[in-house]
Design an enzyme around this catalytic site. Structure first.
Site, PDB file in Angstrom:
ATOM      1  CE  LYS A  93      -1.745  14.755  -3.610  1.00 25.14           C
ATOM      2  NZ  LYS A  93      -1.670  14.806  -2.152  1.00 25.14           N
ATOM      3  NE  ARG A 177      -7.933  -7.649   6.196  1.00 25.55           N
ATOM      4  CZ  ARG A 177      -7.547  -8.853   5.758  1.00 25.55           C
ATOM      5  NH1 ARG A 177      -8.305  -9.527   4.910  1.00 25.55           N
ATOM      6  NH2 ARG A 177      -6.418  -9.376   6.164  1.00 25.55           N
ATOM      7  N   GLY A 226      -0.682   6.077   4.887  1.00 27.06           N
ATOM      8  CA  GLY A 226       0.059   5.455   5.986  1.00 27.06           C
ATOM      9  C   GLY A 226       1.041   4.382   5.570  1.00 27.06           C
ATOM     10  N   GLY A 247       3.385   8.546   0.812  1.00 20.09           N
ATOM     11  CA  GLY A 247       3.394   9.989   1.086  1.00 20.09           C
ATOM     12  C   GLY A 247       4.806  10.550   1.170  1.00 20.09           C
ATOM     13  CB  SER A 248       6.126  13.951   0.561  1.00 19.81           C
ATOM     14  OG  SER A 248       5.261  14.657   1.407  1.00 19.81           O
TER      15      SER A 248
HETATM   16  O1  LIG Z   1      -2.451  12.246  -1.530  1.00 21.23           O
HETATM   17  C1  LIG Z   1      -2.192  11.122  -1.718  1.00 21.23           C
HETATM   18  C2  LIG Z   1      -2.923  10.363  -2.750  1.00 21.23           C
HETATM   19  O2  LIG Z   1      -3.822  11.251  -3.397  1.00 21.23           O
HETATM   20  C3  LIG Z   1      -1.080  10.550  -0.910  1.00 21.23           C
HETATM   21  O3  LIG Z   1      -0.006  10.302  -1.739  1.00 21.23           O
HETATM   22  C4  LIG Z   1      -1.359   9.303  -0.209  1.00 21.23           C
HETATM   23  O4  LIG Z   1      -2.582   9.349   0.430  1.00 21.23           O
HETATM   24  C5  LIG Z   1      -0.232   9.022   0.777  1.00 21.23           C
HETATM   25  O5  LIG Z   1      -0.627   9.280   2.074  1.00 21.23           O
HETATM   26  P1  LIG Z   1       0.375   9.204   3.326  1.00 21.23           P
HETATM   27  O6  LIG Z   1       0.983  10.572   3.439  1.00 21.23           O
HETATM   28  O7  LIG Z   1      -0.483   8.843   4.495  1.00 21.23           O
HETATM   29  O8  LIG Z   1       1.346   8.125   3.017  1.00 21.23           O
END
Ligand SMILES: O=C(CO)[C@H](O)[C@H](O)COP(=O)(O)O
Length: 297
Positions: A93, A177, A226, A247-248
């Site tokens: 990023k 959506r 999410g 996400g992690s």
């Molecule tokens: O930074 C991200 C994309 O650029 C994240 O990977 C994505 O938003 C995942 O988010 P979350 O932690 O809510 O699953």
């Protein structure tokens, strides 16, 4: 797997980065991720688990020492270490508008750059001119207008972004959506109405017309925010996305391999409830406690 239509439209449209990689090539590189799950990772161990569970790519993220600290590009040696550890594409990023962070990521050799509004914003008026770089970019959006503006700046892939780290997909569903709904509206329009629609959503006319012609975004379209269960991932796919970001937090459970594997299976077989039931089974660990009143920006 690549949608030749998308690449062909770009060739015909002559949207190219004259001195750099042609835009059509970047769009084609992003196409290779279609039908996959991109897993956010904060270390090499997580990257290896993601790869072995079938992720199509890993997105490197930095663990911030304080919740309200400025978040920046990940430290280069961590990116190099993860690049050496896995053979799937590696994303990293850069802050919105921070073209020097993007130049550094390109010099390190990351496969894709996510111009991430999830990090602290570096320039609140200008996004990176992504045509100036060779690496394909991913950008977030909340609606069709934002998606097409990012594509005009050179984004080769779009991520409909919802709420972060909450495990709550409501905002992600809303944004997916919104994009899909606008495309359906556009599809039903008379050609003469497209000019006023482009003005209304504040998007470049040619890209709006191209979206109407293709019946979809002109680049690969993922969902993020999410998505923590196989069912969440399949929902995004059934809503029309090409893949998902996870996400992690997915690693905060006793068997992260099983969870990532379940999500990967769900993205591949999103229309098959039998496979989805199988992919969802045995994932009894709840994700970290959710506080829906706290929305990370
Ligand atoms: O930074 C991200 C994309 O650029 C994240 O990977 C994505 O938003 C995942 O988010 P979350 O932690 O809510 O699953």
């Amino acid at each position: 797997m690549a949608d030749e239509g998308v690449v062909a439209v770009y060739k015909n449209n002559a949207i190219t980065d004259s001195k750099k990689t042609p835009f059509s090539i970047k769009v084609g590189m992003a196409q290779m991720l279609r039908g996959g799950a991109i897993i956010e990772v904060v270390n090499t161990e997580q990257a290896k688990i993601a790869e072995s569970a079938g992720a199509c790519s890993v997105l490197i993220s930095q663990q911030s020492p304080h919740s309200n600290a400025v978040s920046r590009m990940t430290e280069p040696s961590m990116i190099r270490e993860i690049k050496r550890a896995v053979s799937i594409p590696v994303m990293a990023k850069a802050r919105v508008g921070h073209f020097v962070e993007a130049q550094i990521l390109e010099a390190i050799g990351v496969d894709y750059i996510d111009e991430s509004e999830v990090l602290t914003i570096a320039d609140d008026e200008n996004f990176i001119n992504k045509h100036n770089l060779t690496t394909p970019f991913i950008c977030g959006c909340n609606n069709l207008g934002q998606a097409l503006n990012r594509i005009r700046e050179g984004a080769a892939m779009i991520r409909a972004q919802g709420e972060l780290t909450s495990g709550n997909i409501c905002k992600t569903v809303r944004n997916v959506r919104s994009v899909m709904g606008s495309i359906r509206l556009l599809n039903n329009m008379d050609d003469d109405e497209v000019f006023a629609f482009a003005k209304k959503i504040n998007a470049p006319y040619d890209l709006v017309a191209q979206t109407k012609q293709m019946g979809r975004l002109p680049v690969v379209h993922f969902a993020a925010g999410g998505i923590v269960t196989p069912a969440d991932a399949a929902l995004m796919m059934q809503l029309g996305c090409d893949g998902v970001f996870v996400g992690s937090d997915v690693f905060d459970c006793s068997d992260p391999y099983m969870r990532v594997r379940g999500i990967v299976q769900a993205v591949r077989h999103y229309n098959d409830p039998i496979v989805l039931a199988e992919a969802s089974s045995g994932l009894e660990d709840a994700m970290a406690a959710l506080d829906l009143s706290e929305e990370r920006v």
